[in-house]
Design a protein around this motif. Structure first.
Motif, PDB file in Angstrom:
ATOM      1  N   THR A 697      -4.825  10.828  20.071  1.00  0.00           N
ATOM      2  CA  THR A 697      -4.709  10.021  18.811  1.00  0.00           C
ATOM      3  C   THR A 697      -4.604  10.313  17.531  1.00  0.00           C
ATOM      4  O   THR A 697      -4.814  11.801  17.403  1.00  0.00           O
ATOM      5  N   GLY A 698      -4.303   9.356  16.622  1.00  0.00           N
ATOM      6  CA  GLY A 698      -4.136  10.262  15.117  1.00  0.00           C
ATOM      7  C   GLY A 698      -3.428   9.199  14.361  1.00  0.00           C
ATOM      8  O   GLY A 698      -3.039   7.961  14.655  1.00  0.00           O
ATOM      9  N   SER A 699      -3.015   9.771  12.943  1.00  0.00           N
ATOM     10  CA  SER A 699      -2.363   8.894  12.095  1.00  0.00           C
ATOM     11  C   SER A 699      -1.710   9.834  11.099  1.00  0.00           C
ATOM     12  O   SER A 699      -1.751  11.163  10.872  1.00  0.00           O
ATOM     13  N   ILE A 700      -0.657   9.291  10.488  1.00  0.00           N
ATOM     14  CA  ILE A 700       0.349   9.981   9.579  1.00  0.00           C
ATOM     15  C   ILE A 700       0.241   8.986   8.242  1.00  0.00           C
ATOM     16  O   ILE A 700       0.571   7.854   8.342  1.00  0.00           O
ATOM     17  N   SER A 701      -0.258   9.652   7.300  1.00  0.00           N
ATOM     18  CA  SER A 701      -0.344   8.692   5.858  1.00  0.00           C
ATOM     19  C   SER A 701       0.573   9.524   4.616  1.00  0.00           C
ATOM     20  O   SER A 701       0.508  10.415   4.783  1.00  0.00           O
ATOM     21  N   TYR A 702       1.280   8.323   3.951  1.00  0.00           N
ATOM     22  CA  TYR A 702       2.003   9.051   2.908  1.00  0.00           C
ATOM     23  C   TYR A 702       1.592   7.713   1.486  1.00  0.00           C
ATOM     24  O   TYR A 702       1.661   6.581   1.750  1.00  0.00           O
ATOM     25  N   THR A 703       1.357   8.453   0.420  1.00  0.00           N
ATOM     26  CA  THR A 703       1.273   7.784  -0.904  1.00  0.00           C
ATOM     27  C   THR A 703       2.134   8.388  -1.939  1.00  0.00           C
ATOM     28  O   THR A 703       2.170   9.579  -2.076  1.00  0.00           O
ATOM     29  N   TRP A 704       3.001   7.358  -2.512  1.00  0.00           N
ATOM     30  CA  TRP A 704       3.869   7.761  -3.494  1.00  0.00           C
ATOM     31  C   TRP A 704       3.402   7.059  -4.770  1.00  0.00           C
ATOM     32  O   TRP A 704       3.449   5.810  -4.400  1.00  0.00           O
ATOM     33  N   SER A 705       2.921   7.453  -5.854  1.00  0.00           N
ATOM     34  CA  SER A 705       2.446   6.820  -6.897  1.00  0.00           C
ATOM     35  C   SER A 705       2.720   7.461  -8.163  1.00  0.00           C
ATOM     36  O   SER A 705       2.939   8.686  -8.462  1.00  0.00           O
ATOM     37  N   TYR A 706       2.492   6.544  -9.428  1.00  0.00           N
ATOM     38  CA  TYR A 706       2.408   6.995 -10.819  1.00  0.00           C
ATOM     39  C   TYR A 706       1.078   6.430 -11.512  1.00  0.00           C
ATOM     40  O   TYR A 706       0.847   5.493 -11.154  1.00  0.00           O
ATOM     41  N   SER A 707       0.706   7.168 -12.665  1.00  0.00           N
ATOM     42  CA  SER A 707      -0.423   6.613 -13.031  1.00  0.00           C
ATOM     43  C   SER A 707      -0.368   7.084 -14.686  1.00  0.00           C
ATOM     44  O   SER A 707      -0.258   8.622 -14.723  1.00  0.00           O
ATOM     45  N   GLN A 708      -0.314   6.647 -15.490  1.00  0.00           N
ATOM     46  CA  GLN A 708       0.178   6.748 -16.920  1.00  0.00           C
ATOM     47  C   GLN A 708      -0.763   5.992 -17.898  1.00  0.00           C
ATOM     48  O   GLN A 708      -1.382   5.238 -17.587  1.00  0.00           O
ATOM     49  N   ILE A 709      -0.970   6.566 -18.982  1.00  0.00           N
ATOM     50  CA  ILE A 709      -1.638   5.731 -20.212  1.00  0.00           C
ATOM     51  C   ILE A 709      -0.923   6.218 -21.419  1.00  0.00           C
ATOM     52  O   ILE A 709      -0.262   7.124 -21.738  1.00  0.00           O
ATOM     53  N   GLN A 710      -1.308   5.199 -22.320  1.00  0.00           N
ATOM     54  CA  GLN A 710      -1.070   5.326 -23.846  1.00  0.00           C
ATOM     55  C   GLN A 710      -2.033   5.020 -24.598  1.00  0.00           C
ATOM     56  O   GLN A 710      -2.613   4.061 -24.583  1.00  0.00           O
ATOM     57  N   VAL A 711      -2.174   5.978 -25.577  1.00  0.00           N
ATOM     58  CA  VAL A 711      -3.376   5.771 -26.703  1.00  0.00           C
ATOM     59  C   VAL A 711      -2.779   6.204 -28.121  1.00  0.00           C
ATOM     60  O   VAL A 711      -2.071   7.442 -28.167  1.00  0.00           O
ATOM     61  N   ASP A 712      -3.144   5.411 -28.890  1.00  0.00           N
ATOM     62  CA  ASP A 712      -2.763   5.678 -30.281  1.00  0.00           C
ATOM     63  C   ASP A 712      -3.566   6.941 -30.739  1.00  0.00           C
ATOM     64  O   ASP A 712      -4.666   7.287 -30.420  1.00  0.00           O
ATOM     65  N   GLY A 713      -2.665   7.943 -31.314  1.00  0.00           N
ATOM     66  CA  GLY A 713      -3.384   9.150 -31.867  1.00  0.00           C
ATOM     67  C   GLY A 713      -3.284  10.221 -30.921  1.00  0.00           C
ATOM     68  O   GLY A 713      -3.596  11.368 -31.257  1.00  0.00           O
TER      69      GLY A 713
END
Length: 855
Positions: A697-713
């Motif tokens: 038994t078992g599993s195969i997992s895959y995650t494709w992702s972006y995480s961004q931020i914008q801060v004045d200064g």
């Protein structure tokens, strides 16, 4: 007499029964005799081919609920059993079947057990206290009751009044696991569709997976699933769908926890022997959960065995654990006490300056069954950690919780839960690398909360949930005091920040069609900040010059008495989800979640990793707001032997708290000098394929992702990646049953490199070189990957008793890859004017063992 074998060109697409009957009447020149109350109102007809009258009637009235007979030119619709989605079926579904599902040996309640009525094709699941309620018409029914890890039961009941059905399930005694980690989001229960993206981890299974330092950990097991990422190499800190670690709501028996990791973060504070269930929500969050912006990790402690006394425990590479449980009064009350601690307070790692690691955790729970309808449970959790680096720094932190819960069955359809709880979190740090600037600081949070929850199982198709909660927060940023006699640090006296967070919420779960389930929820929350006990009043002092007419100085300090509201924030968070069963093995789920978070953790780079300070919203800082949209597809293949799930999400964020460049948080009185807020966005795709049954038994997992931020200064106001931005995460998990007593498991993990801020230049000062840093998180660490394996041996000590033991041997990072944890930029010891980069890694190859027993 109608020519019953004549073919007619029927063409029905999403036609109602009434539309089809009208069309057949005209086309075939027949009369239908039926009762409107017995005709399905929701079910649709799709039939497009040439067929005889008998063929189309067999298709519409299949004999399961409705049948037919032809009498000359009349088609008489007969009732075998009233469809529940008909008017009459809804009217007749008035007999309530309710009860509690328990484990036979311990008498503990079972969370998430499914109860399915074969004849009606409907079902339900038990709640957190093992309770279920469903209304059905008068009749005799075959019922199937099942839960992962237990032997299912089939039983027949005759319903002619309200029916109490309390069942006990036997534990399945095979060591062949159908699946290592169960995600309910990949389950299509018989008669039940899930509205939430839920992942459940079986605490027992963690003892079979590869371990670090001989400790099985439910959070590290959770990181093998898509969408869940470890904050760092080997860490049990959790990032969910691009959210920071402080955006996860950790609950132990409904009590929030502010730090869920032990020393060095190798494993979490959750001792697997004390856990009953671990359930995590990524989307489709019920409205009863609030206060965090990303996910919920809902942990429930075991209640203890009310039938027999038991002792269980384990010995690992650096620590041991022990659990005692048994009845206080058989069948009426029980207790459980579980603790974990390392063997020694001194743990040496040569050459690294690490002086000591110490941790412990202790949990306890008492359950009192007052009568058939009322139960009171009390639970407590206590943990403590110490991490010291010789002549550099030391850090201590801990969690204490207490909880009293009263659950009551008000009627067979109405269930209530009242909780009074307290949680305390504290951190103290010593920075003593330089005696002249050494200091000691501390930080504490105290919360006192009350929550009342109601669940009304109105009909087989409609469940209403709602409640209210309120919690008083007391934040203390801690006094700063000199540590060494030579220290020139000026002492700073901290003051308490007091606030009240309250909420009211509701959830509606509605099966609007045979395979369509709708969830509508909302949470209104309010956050009141109270005036500080001391308040500084600035004034403008005239200087008399044209360029600088005034300057600001402190006039005086005002001392406020009592609780006076200073400012208020409030939000309404709608929750919406819909699940559609395409077939009995396939479904699609869409969800929208809005989540408000009124306190964020500010990580201070100049202090140890556990010294983050929680900063509540105030008149200058607005609460974090996350809006998430998600869609998922689920397919079970070959009778559940395989399954595949696909998920996509997009999340936008407002008011993310960030430390300014060169910001040095010292006191909340000057907070605005050190922090800024910005906006964020995260999006990604997740997929999971699993083999559930068989020797392998078992599993195969895959995650494709972006995480961004914008801060004045920061970074010239441009978007930049967050610390949680990892493009690719890939996990392969396999388990082999060598024999009934020997289990082999292997995990391979690959993850893209995390962002970090690197130097782009240097300058010289006093004979040393000092790095000049570029844009924040503009560079990336190398990708990481490692293979971990484990071998578990089981032994049944006594055939007639439940005594057993197991031995697990694990190897972390089998091929000894030195994955980069971080870089240090410093002056070369030989040539101080030369800037050098030092790679830091935590592990090479790391073997470990654990022995577990149960009597």
């Amino acid at each position: 007499m109608v020519a019953q074998e004549k073919k007619y060109p029927f063409a029905f697409r999403e036609a109602t029964y009434l539309e089809a009957i009208d069309s057949i009447t005209k086309m075939c020149d027949v009369n239908f005799i039926y009762s409107d109350d017995n005709i399905p109102m929701v079910k649709r007809i799709n039939f497009n081919k040439d067929a005889s009258l008998v063929e189309i009637l067999h298709y519409m009235f299949d004999g399961k609920f409705l049948d037919f007979r032809i009498d000359d030119d009349d088609v008489i619709v007969t009732v075998r059993r009233i469809p529940l989605d008909s008017k009459e079926g809804r009217r007749m579904a008035k007999y309530t079947v309710s009860g509690i599902v328990r484990e036979k040996f311990t008498n503990e309640t079972i969370i998430g057990a499914s109860i399915y009525f074969d004849d009606l094709d409907i079902g339900t699941v038990t709640n957190v206290d093992g309770f279920f309620s469903i209304s059905v018409p008068l009749g005799k029914y075959n019922i199937r009751i099942k839960s992962l890890g237990f032997q299912g039961i089939d039983t027949v009941i005759q319903v002619n009044k309200e029916y109490q059905l309390n069942m006990k399930l036997d534990v399945r005694e095979t060591k062949l696991k159908e699946v290592l980690i169960l995600s309910s989001n990949s389950e299509i229960y018989d008669g039940v569709l899930e509205l939430s993206n839920i992942t459940k981890v079986s605490p027992e299974i963690t003892k079979e997976l590869p371990m670090i330092l001989g400790e099985g950990d439910v959070i590290k097991s959770l990181q093998l699933m898509p969408g869940f990422k470890s904050a760092n190499e080997g860490s049990s800190e959790l990032s969910v769908r691009g959210g920071r670690t402080d955006q996860n709501l950790f609950l132990i028996d409904n009590v929030p926890i502010y730090n869920a990791t032990h020393s060095l973060g190798f494993y979490s504070i959750f001792n697997t022997n004390s856990l009953k269930s671990v359930k995590t929500y990524k989307s489709g969050l019920p409205a009863q959960y609030g206060g965090r912006g990303s996910s919920v990790i809902d942990v429930h402690l075991r209640e203890g065995n009310s039938q027999n006394y038991n002792i269980s425990g384990g010995v690992g590479t650096i620590s041991a654990n022990l659990t005692l449980e048994g009845p206080i009064k058989k069948d009426k009350s029980s207790f459980i006490i579980s603790g974990r601690r390392p063997y020694t307070d001194l743990f040496q790692i040569s050459g690294e300056g690490l002086n000591s690691i110490l941790f412990y955790d202790l949990s306890t729970k008492l359950k009192f069954q007052l009568d058939e309808k009322n139960t009171i449970t009390t639970s407590g959790y206590f943990s403590r950690d110490r991490l010291a680096f010789e002549d550099v720094s030391s850090s201590e932190w801990g969690n204490n919780t207490a909880n009293v819960t009263w659950t009551s069955l008000l009627t067979s359809k109405l269930y209530s839960n009242l909780s009074l709880w307290y949680t305390h979190y504290n951190v103290s740090n010593i920075i003593n690398s330089v005696p002249e600037t050494s200091y000691r600081t501390s930080y504490t949070i105290d919360d006192l909360g009350l929550k009342y929850n109601l669940e009304h199982y109105l009909t087989p198709f409609l469940t209403l949930k709602g409640g209210v909660e309120s919690m008083f927060h007391l934040y203390n940023s801690g006094d700063i005091t000199p540590y060494d006699q030579e220290s020139i640090i000026t002492p700073t006296e901290a003051q308490d920040i007091r606030s009240l967070e309250s909420a009211g919420y509701f959830d509606v779960e509605w099966n609007i069609a045979d395979k369509v389930k709708l969830g509508i929820g909302g949470r209104y929350s309010r956050f009141d900040n109270f005036k500080n006990k001391r308040e500084y009043i600035p004034i403008a002092t005239p200087l008399g010059t044209e360029d600088t007419p005034t300057t600001t100085a402190l006039q005086d300090t005002i001392y406020n008495e009592g609780l006076q509201i200073n400012n208020t924030h409030h939000n309404f968070d709608p929750r919406l989800s819909i699940s559609v069963g395409l077939t009995k093995t396939q479904s699609v789920r869409l969800a929208y979640d809005r989540m408000s978070q009124y306190a964020q953790e500010l990580n201070l780079s100049t202090l140890p990793s556990n010294a983050g300070v929680w900063v509540p919203a105030n008149e200058d800082i607005n609460p974090l707001i996350n809006n998430q949209f998600s869609i998922g597809y689920i397919n079970k293949i070959k009778d559940g032997a395989f399954d595949i799930s696909l998920d996509a999400y997009y999340k936008d964020s407002e008011n993310i708290l960030e430390l300014k460049p060169n910001g040095q948080f010292v006191s909340p009185d000057n907070l605005l000098n050190d922090v800024s807020t910005g906006i964020g966005r995260s999006y990604g795709f997740e997929t999971l394929f699993r083999k559930r049954k068989g020797t392998v038994t078992g599993s195969i997992s895959y995650t494709w992702s972006y995480s961004q931020i914008q801060v004045d200064g920061i970074n010239n106001n441009n978007w930049y990646p967050t610390n949680q931005d990892q493009r690719h995460v890939f996990n392969i998990l396999a388990s082999f049953e060598i024999t009934k007593q020997i289990q082999f498991s292997a995990v391979w993990n690959y993850a893209s490199g995390r962002p970090f801020t690197s130097p782009i230049g240097k300058h010289h000062k006093d004979g040393y070189v000092i790095p000049i840093y570029g844009d924040r998180n503009a560079a990336r660490l190398p990708s990481t990957h490692h293979l971990d394996i484990s071998l578990t041996f089981y032994r049944k000590m006594h055939e007639q008793k439940r005594n057993e033991s197991s031995f697990n041997f694990s190897i972390y990072n089998v091929y000894a890859r030195k994955n980069t944890y971080s870089y240090i930029f410093r002056s070369n010891s030989v040539n101080p004017e030369q800037l050098e980069t030092v790679k830091v890694y935590l592990f090479s190859i790391l073997p470990s063992f654990s022995y577990n027993f149960k009597f």
